[in-house]
Enzyme design. Structure first.
Site, PDB file in Angstrom:
ATOM      1  N   ARG A   1      43.863  44.384  48.481  1.00  0.00           N
ATOM      2  CA  ARG A   1      44.250  44.409  47.077  1.00  0.00           C
ATOM      3  C   ARG A   1      42.994  45.037  46.221  1.00  0.00           C
ATOM      4  O   ARG A   1      41.899  44.887  46.590  1.00  0.00           O
ATOM      5  CB  ARG A   1      44.178  42.852  46.542  1.00  0.00           C
ATOM      6  CG  ARG A   1      45.665  42.441  46.949  1.00  0.00           C
ATOM      7  CD  ARG A   1      45.819  40.814  46.525  1.00  0.00           C
ATOM      8  NE  ARG A   1      45.407  40.337  45.016  1.00  0.00           N
ATOM      9  CZ  ARG A   1      45.477  39.400  44.685  1.00  0.00           C
ATOM     10  NH1 ARG A   1      46.029  38.430  45.382  1.00  0.00           N
ATOM     11  NH2 ARG A   1      45.006  39.147  43.464  1.00  0.00           N
TER      12      ARG A   1
ATOM     13  N   ARG B   1      39.607  37.017  53.271  1.00  0.00           N
ATOM     14  CA  ARG B   1      41.107  37.751  52.901  1.00  0.00           C
ATOM     15  C   ARG B   1      40.925  39.255  53.076  1.00  0.00           C
ATOM     16  O   ARG B   1      41.949  39.807  53.639  1.00  0.00           O
ATOM     17  CB  ARG B   1      41.660  37.354  51.405  1.00  0.00           C
ATOM     18  CG  ARG B   1      42.866  37.829  51.155  1.00  0.00           C
ATOM     19  CD  ARG B   1      43.688  37.350  49.821  1.00  0.00           C
ATOM     20  NE  ARG B   1      42.864  37.402  48.633  1.00  0.00           N
ATOM     21  CZ  ARG B   1      43.061  36.854  47.603  1.00  0.00           C
ATOM     22  NH1 ARG B   1      44.014  35.957  47.392  1.00  0.00           N
ATOM     23  NH2 ARG B   1      42.703  37.592  46.522  1.00  0.00           N
TER      24      ARG B   1
END
Length: 175
Positions: free
Chosen positions: A140, A128
């Site tokens: 993130r 990711r």
């Protein structure tokens, strides 16, 4: 109509499966992670409380998360049901959800728990991060090895009590 709760550690695939269910069945997707990020960015009262917890490395207090979910479900559009992604994570949240669903006259049909080995979770998070980086999307802040370990530990401690809670209610589905 179906109302679901998806429970799983970070990287378990809750968001991916929720997106598919939304696409295929028109369900309303309520991700507590997204709700928290939106509330923090908007500077709402609940967002400010969440930001304080996140900034100190603590879990966001149950009352804050419950408040965000309650606001969202109370204002929900006419959908063919909903998916709660990442909520509840604690017994207090599960009990609050039961009360909220009674209040809005909605049943909970299924609780699906994603049981993914820790090594695979780390690989998924790394993938990711790589995909976000290569596509120019901001990574993130909690997508790193140390945060993942802490998040998995927090998840395991908090959610272990949820399985018997939902087994008693005959809505638990493991996968």
């Amino acid at each position: 109509m179906v109302n679901l709760v998806l429970i799983g550690a970070p990287g378990a695939g809750k968001g991916t499966q929720a997106e598919r269910l939304v696409r295929d069945y028109g369900l309303l997707h309520i991700s507590t992670g997204d709700l928290l990020r939106q509330a923090i960015a908007a500077g709402t009262p609940l967002g400010l409380k969440a930001k304080e917890a996140v900034g100190s490395g603590e879990l966001v207090p149950d009352k804050v998360v419950i408040g965000l979910v309650e606001e969202t479900l109370a204002d929900k559009a006419e959908a063919q049901g909903f998916i709660l992604d990442g909520f509840p994570r604690t017994l207090e949240q599960a009990r609050a959800l039961e009360g909220l669903l009674r209040k809005i006259a909605e049943p909970l049909h299924h609780v699906v728990v994603f049981d993914i080995p820790i090594g695979e979770l780390a690989e998924r998070i790394a993938k990711r991060v790589a995909q976000s980086s290569s596509s120019g999307v901001q990574v993130r802040s909690d997508d790193n090895t140390e945060a993942l370990r802490r998040r998995i530990d927090d998840f395991t401690r908090a959610t272990v009590v949820l399985l018997p809670f939902y087994e008693e209610r005959q809505v638990y589905q493991g996968c």
